[in-house]
Design a protein around this motif. Sequence first.
Motif, PDB file in Angstrom:
ATOM      1  N   ALA A 119     -14.326 -33.074 -41.438  1.00 46.33           N
ATOM      2  CA  ALA A 119     -13.824 -31.820 -41.012  1.00 46.33           C
ATOM      3  C   ALA A 119     -12.682 -31.988 -39.893  1.00 46.33           C
ATOM      4  O   ALA A 119     -11.704 -31.035 -39.911  1.00 46.33           O
ATOM      5  CB  ALA A 119     -14.997 -31.150 -40.341  1.00 46.33           C
ATOM      6  N   THR A 120     -12.610 -32.843 -38.905  1.00 49.86           N
ATOM      7  CA  THR A 120     -11.302 -33.116 -38.275  1.00 49.86           C
ATOM      8  C   THR A 120     -10.138 -33.804 -38.755  1.00 49.86           C
ATOM      9  O   THR A 120      -9.307 -33.997 -38.027  1.00 49.86           O
ATOM     10  CB  THR A 120     -12.072 -33.858 -36.804  1.00 49.86           C
ATOM     11  OG1 THR A 120     -12.551 -35.118 -37.264  1.00 49.86           O
ATOM     12  CG2 THR A 120     -13.280 -32.851 -36.092  1.00 49.86           C
ATOM     13  N   LEU A 123     -18.746 -33.666 -30.720  1.00 54.00           N
ATOM     14  CA  LEU A 123     -17.775 -34.390 -31.504  1.00 54.00           C
ATOM     15  C   LEU A 123     -16.636 -33.259 -31.995  1.00 54.00           C
ATOM     16  O   LEU A 123     -15.330 -33.309 -32.101  1.00 54.00           O
ATOM     17  CB  LEU A 123     -18.509 -35.083 -32.725  1.00 54.00           C
ATOM     18  CG  LEU A 123     -17.541 -35.956 -33.178  1.00 54.00           C
ATOM     19  CD1 LEU A 123     -16.926 -37.140 -32.725  1.00 54.00           C
ATOM     20  CD2 LEU A 123     -18.312 -36.562 -34.615  1.00 54.00           C
ATOM     21  N   MET A 124     -17.255 -31.903 -32.295  1.00 51.71           N
ATOM     22  CA  MET A 124     -16.585 -30.896 -32.623  1.00 51.71           C
ATOM     23  C   MET A 124     -15.789 -30.084 -31.839  1.00 51.71           C
ATOM     24  O   MET A 124     -14.826 -29.425 -32.286  1.00 51.71           O
ATOM     25  CB  MET A 124     -17.379 -30.200 -33.675  1.00 51.71           C
ATOM     26  CG  MET A 124     -17.710 -31.038 -35.030  1.00 51.71           C
ATOM     27  SD  MET A 124     -16.500 -31.661 -36.073  1.00 51.71           S
ATOM     28  CE  MET A 124     -15.799 -30.138 -36.752  1.00 51.71           C
ATOM     29  N   TYR A 125     -16.550 -29.800 -30.805  1.00 49.59           N
ATOM     30  CA  TYR A 125     -15.977 -28.556 -29.862  1.00 49.59           C
ATOM     31  C   TYR A 125     -15.590 -29.085 -28.517  1.00 49.59           C
ATOM     32  O   TYR A 125     -15.869 -30.328 -28.234  1.00 49.59           O
ATOM     33  CB  TYR A 125     -16.890 -27.618 -29.680  1.00 49.59           C
ATOM     34  CG  TYR A 125     -17.523 -27.052 -30.853  1.00 49.59           C
ATOM     35  CD1 TYR A 125     -16.800 -26.239 -31.647  1.00 49.59           C
ATOM     36  CD2 TYR A 125     -18.728 -27.350 -31.290  1.00 49.59           C
ATOM     37  CE1 TYR A 125     -16.872 -25.819 -32.641  1.00 49.59           C
ATOM     38  CE2 TYR A 125     -19.283 -26.907 -32.497  1.00 49.59           C
ATOM     39  CZ  TYR A 125     -18.299 -26.068 -33.396  1.00 49.59           C
ATOM     40  OH  TYR A 125     -18.834 -25.437 -34.460  1.00 49.59           O
ATOM     41  N   LYS A 130     -15.638 -36.888 -26.670  1.00 50.73           N
ATOM     42  CA  LYS A 130     -15.657 -37.854 -27.572  1.00 50.73           C
ATOM     43  C   LYS A 130     -16.516 -38.977 -27.087  1.00 50.73           C
ATOM     44  O   LYS A 130     -17.347 -39.728 -27.722  1.00 50.73           O
ATOM     45  CB  LYS A 130     -14.373 -38.448 -28.251  1.00 50.73           C
ATOM     46  CG  LYS A 130     -13.396 -37.421 -28.742  1.00 50.73           C
ATOM     47  CD  LYS A 130     -14.021 -36.586 -29.785  1.00 50.73           C
ATOM     48  CE  LYS A 130     -12.870 -35.648 -30.271  1.00 50.73           C
ATOM     49  NZ  LYS A 130     -13.388 -34.365 -30.382  1.00 50.73           N
ATOM     50  N   SER A 140     -23.933 -36.624 -40.485  1.00 54.29           N
ATOM     51  CA  SER A 140     -23.319 -35.439 -39.712  1.00 54.29           C
ATOM     52  C   SER A 140     -22.151 -36.060 -39.338  1.00 54.29           C
ATOM     53  O   SER A 140     -21.106 -35.329 -38.931  1.00 54.29           O
ATOM     54  CB  SER A 140     -24.198 -35.002 -38.716  1.00 54.29           C
ATOM     55  OG  SER A 140     -24.588 -36.057 -37.940  1.00 54.29           O
ATOM     56  N   ALA A 141     -22.275 -37.456 -38.884  1.00 50.88           N
ATOM     57  CA  ALA A 141     -20.805 -38.111 -38.277  1.00 50.88           C
ATOM     58  C   ALA A 141     -19.785 -38.023 -39.419  1.00 50.88           C
ATOM     59  O   ALA A 141     -18.809 -37.899 -39.241  1.00 50.88           O
ATOM     60  CB  ALA A 141     -21.260 -39.449 -37.934  1.00 50.88           C
ATOM     61  N   VAL A 158     -22.873 -33.507 -32.832  1.00 51.70           N
ATOM     62  CA  VAL A 158     -21.994 -32.683 -33.602  1.00 51.70           C
ATOM     63  C   VAL A 158     -21.249 -31.895 -32.620  1.00 51.70           C
ATOM     64  O   VAL A 158     -19.952 -31.614 -32.732  1.00 51.70           O
ATOM     65  CB  VAL A 158     -22.749 -31.928 -34.722  1.00 51.70           C
ATOM     66  CG1 VAL A 158     -21.885 -30.916 -35.276  1.00 51.70           C
ATOM     67  CG2 VAL A 158     -23.383 -32.946 -35.588  1.00 51.70           C
ATOM     68  N   CYS A 193     -18.357 -34.478 -39.782  1.00 50.11           N
ATOM     69  CA  CYS A 193     -17.840 -34.274 -38.829  1.00 50.11           C
ATOM     70  C   CYS A 193     -16.169 -35.067 -38.702  1.00 50.11           C
ATOM     71  O   CYS A 193     -15.207 -34.195 -38.543  1.00 50.11           O
ATOM     72  CB  CYS A 193     -18.224 -34.464 -37.522  1.00 50.11           C
ATOM     73  SG  CYS A 193     -19.702 -33.517 -36.863  1.00 50.11           S
TER      74      CYS A 193
END
Length: 111
Positions: free
Chosen positions: A84-85, A22-24, A32, A77-78, A19, A81
Motif C-alpha cells: 500500500a505504501t 506503519l501506515m499513519y 516506523k 498485514s506487513a 499497522v 502495508c
Amino acid sequence: MNTPNKLTIARIIMIPFFVAFLMYDITGSADKWIALAIFVIASLTDTLDGYLARKYHLVTNFGKFMDPLADKLLVCSALICFTATGQLAAWITIIIIAREFIISGFRLIAA
C-alpha cells in the motif's frame, strides 16, 4: 486459558497497532521504529509460545489453529502495508499470500 494461548492472542492484538504505526503519522519519525519494535515483539511471542507449549505440554486445539493464523495475519498485514505504501510490488505480495493459502489448504486436507 494457558500462557501460550494468551501469547497468541496478544500477538493478534498487536497487529492493528503494528499497522497503525506503519501506515499513519502518529508520532512523527518514530512511527516506523515503533512498528518494527511491535513486529519484533510479536515475532518473539511466537517463539516463546511455541517453546512453552512444547516444553510444558500445553499444546491445545485452540493453539494448533490460532498460532499459525496469528503468524499469517502478522506477516500478511506487513506485506499488504508495504504494498500500500509502494515499498513492495503487489505481485510479490500476491504470490506470498497465495502460497500461504495453498499451504493452509494442504494442511487442512491432511488433517
